[in-house]
Scaffold this motif. Structure first.
Motif, mmCIF file in Angstrom:
data_model
loop_
_atom_site.group_PDB
_atom_site.id
_atom_site.type_symbol
_atom_site.label_atom_id
_atom_site.label_comp_id
_atom_site.label_asym_id
_atom_site.label_seq_id
_atom_site.Cartn_x
_atom_site.Cartn_y
_atom_site.Cartn_z
ATOM 1 N N PHE A 1 0.714 -1.258 -0.180
ATOM 2 C CA PHE A 1 0.132 0.080 -0.010
ATOM 3 C C PHE A 1 0.852 1.118 0.036
ATOM 4 N N PHE A 2 1.656 1.313 0.798
ATOM 5 C CA PHE A 2 2.713 2.524 1.011
ATOM 6 C C PHE A 2 3.772 2.621 -0.264
ATOM 7 N N TYR A 3 4.030 1.644 -0.629
ATOM 8 C CA TYR A 3 4.743 1.616 -1.994
ATOM 9 C C TYR A 3 3.994 2.191 -3.085
ATOM 10 N N THR A 4 2.927 1.730 -3.097
ATOM 11 C CA THR A 4 1.776 2.170 -4.473
ATOM 12 C C THR A 4 1.669 4.004 -3.852
ATOM 13 N N LEU A 5 1.483 4.071 -2.541
ATOM 14 C CA LEU A 5 1.051 5.446 -2.193
ATOM 15 C C LEU A 5 2.317 6.529 -2.565
ATOM 16 N N ILE A 6 3.421 6.079 -2.489
ATOM 17 C CA ILE A 6 4.753 6.724 -2.753
ATOM 18 C C ILE A 6 4.484 7.153 -4.244
ATOM 19 N N LEU A 7 4.443 6.014 -5.171
ATOM 20 C CA LEU A 7 4.248 6.331 -6.423
ATOM 21 C C LEU A 7 3.106 6.994 -6.931
ATOM 22 N N ILE A 8 1.929 7.198 -6.551
ATOM 23 C CA ILE A 8 1.123 7.925 -6.827
ATOM 24 C C ILE A 8 1.126 9.387 -6.562
ATOM 25 N N LEU A 9 1.779 9.898 -5.092
ATOM 26 C CA LEU A 9 2.060 11.023 -4.760
ATOM 27 C C LEU A 9 3.552 11.448 -5.616
ATOM 28 N N SER A 10 4.127 10.702 -6.198
ATOM 29 C CA SER A 10 5.273 10.950 -7.286
ATOM 30 C C SER A 10 4.442 11.423 -8.561
ATOM 31 N N ALA A 11 3.531 10.633 -8.901
ATOM 32 C CA ALA A 11 2.733 11.035 -10.225
ATOM 33 C C ALA A 11 1.863 12.354 -10.043
ATOM 34 N N LEU A 12 1.286 12.809 -8.859
ATOM 35 C CA LEU A 12 0.598 14.038 -8.699
ATOM 36 C C LEU A 12 1.780 15.172 -8.684
ATOM 37 N N CYS A 13 2.859 14.818 -8.260
ATOM 38 C CA CYS A 13 3.849 15.884 -8.215
ATOM 39 C C CYS A 13 4.429 16.072 -9.427
ATOM 40 N N VAL A 14 4.723 15.231 -10.228
ATOM 41 C CA VAL A 14 5.165 15.188 -11.686
ATOM 42 C C VAL A 14 4.247 16.065 -12.386
ATOM 43 N N VAL A 15 2.860 15.898 -12.205
ATOM 44 C CA VAL A 15 1.986 16.780 -13.132
ATOM 45 C C VAL A 15 1.903 18.033 -12.736
ATOM 46 N N ALA A 16 2.119 18.196 -11.444
ATOM 47 C CA ALA A 16 2.160 19.732 -10.977
ATOM 48 C C ALA A 16 3.389 20.503 -11.508
ATOM 49 N N ALA A 17 4.616 19.708 -11.516
ATOM 50 C CA ALA A 17 5.864 20.434 -12.184
ATOM 51 C C ALA A 17 6.022 20.570 -13.707
ATOM 52 N N ILE A 18 4.760 19.727 -14.329
ATOM 53 C CA ILE A 18 4.952 19.989 -15.943
ATOM 54 C C ILE A 18 5.154 21.686 -16.342
ATOM 55 N N LYS A 19 4.245 22.430 -15.464
ATOM 56 C CA LYS A 19 4.293 23.865 -15.736
ATOM 57 C C LYS A 19 5.754 24.478 -15.676
ATOM 58 N N ALA A 20 6.406 23.924 -14.597
ATOM 59 C CA ALA A 20 7.676 24.466 -14.309
ATOM 60 C C ALA A 20 8.696 24.161 -15.227
ATOM 61 N N VAL A 21 9.061 22.856 -15.435
ATOM 62 C CA VAL A 21 10.095 22.479 -15.895
ATOM 63 C C VAL A 21 9.670 21.354 -17.158
ATOM 64 N N GLY A 22 8.435 21.059 -17.282
ATOM 65 C CA GLY A 22 8.196 20.119 -18.350
ATOM 66 C C GLY A 22 8.389 18.607 -17.968
ATOM 67 N N LEU A 23 8.059 17.755 -18.559
ATOM 68 C CA LEU A 23 8.007 16.261 -18.451
ATOM 69 C C LEU A 23 9.487 15.889 -18.558
ATOM 70 N N ILE A 24 10.153 16.291 -19.655
ATOM 71 C CA ILE A 24 11.395 15.795 -19.709
ATOM 72 C C ILE A 24 12.410 16.232 -18.673
#
Length: 265
Positions: free
Chosen positions: A172-195
């Motif tokens: 559960f917590f391994y999956t939670l960490i990856l989900i939180l990472s996914a949310l952070c990645v999406v938020a950071a798209i505007k700043a630095v982009g996916l690359i």
């Protein structure tokens, strides 16, 4: 120089930089400690599929990217937990599939002419009020989750086998960490982009390890460093009229090099 602060888009960019840096510092620490940088990279690039679908359906891009990235994170968690010997192939497949889906749906979108480079390399000065609301809610969500489950996340991050013996639901917590990472990645798209998003998550944390002796301190220091790098990169981007994402990452890389050289000498 300070007259630029009167512009709304600059104010939004500064606020967005601070909000993204807080999330990046916290989640970046978890990514580095759990050694899931490559997994997070796969999630980041797979999110492009959500961008393409959102554009095709005419729904908010961040919403589409968020849903797609979270689904990808869950799939990666399930697959890698069962088949860790082939993580590299699995992530490569998810990475390429997400990018391909995004490109196909964007090509199928009639009359779409927005600059897609902003999603790949970031455009923080284009942050909207809706984006700021999303980032604020994300920061609140991440902080609440980490504070509430800090002991469990700490145990899973440093010794998952021992955590499992103590009755902690490691899956559960391994999956939670990856989900939180996914949310952070999406938020950071505007700043630095996916690359470049993985660099924003890892460089401040890599530096913070030099000064921190526990996970909570690493998160705080990483957030502060990420904020400094983001704001300074934003200034350079504005002054020299270059990509904000690339500016932020170059500032981070230079700071990392200086600290490492100073420490070695």
């Amino acid at each position: 120089m300070f007259e630029i602060l009167q512009y709304d888009f600059i104010q939004n960019a500064i606020l967005a930089g601070i909000l993204i840096s807080i999330a990046a510092g916290i989640i970046g620490s978890l990514v580095v400690v759990n050694k899931v940088t490559f997994l997070t990279g796969g999630i980041a690039h797979s999110a492009y599929g959500g961008i393409g679908i959102a554009i095709y359906l005419g729904i908010p891009v961040l919403f589409g990217a968020t849903v797609f990235a979270c689904i990808t994170a869950i799939l990666i968690a399930i697959i890698t937990l069962k088949n860790k010997s082939r993580i590299d192939a699995i992530i490569g497949m998810m990475w390429a599939s997400g990018m391909a889906i995004g490109i196909v749906f964007i090509d199928l979108s009639p009359g779409y002419n927005v600059d897609l480079m902003s999603y790949l390399f970031g455009s923080i000065i284009a942050v909207s009020n809706d984006d700021l609301i999303y980032m604020t809610l994300l920061d609140i969500f991440i902080i609440v989750i980490v504070l509430f489950f800090y002991k469990q996340i700490l145990a899973v991050s440093y010794d998952s086998e021992f955590a499992g013996l103590r009755g902690i639901n490691v899956k559960f917590f391994y999956t939670l960490i990856l989900i939180l990472s996914a949310l952070c990645v999406v938020a950071a798209i505007k700043a630095v982009g996916l690359i470049l998003v993985i660099a924003l998550l890892t460089i401040p944390t890599y530096l913070a390890e030099t000064f921190a002796n526990k996970l909570s301190n690493m998160m705080i220091i990483s957030s502060i460093l990420a904020t400094i790098f983001t704001l300074y990169g934003l200034v350079i981007s504005y002054v020299y009229d270059i990509s904000s994402g690339a500016s932020i990452i170059m500032v981070s890389v230079v700071a990392l090099a200086i600290v490492k050289l100073f420490k070695r000498s």
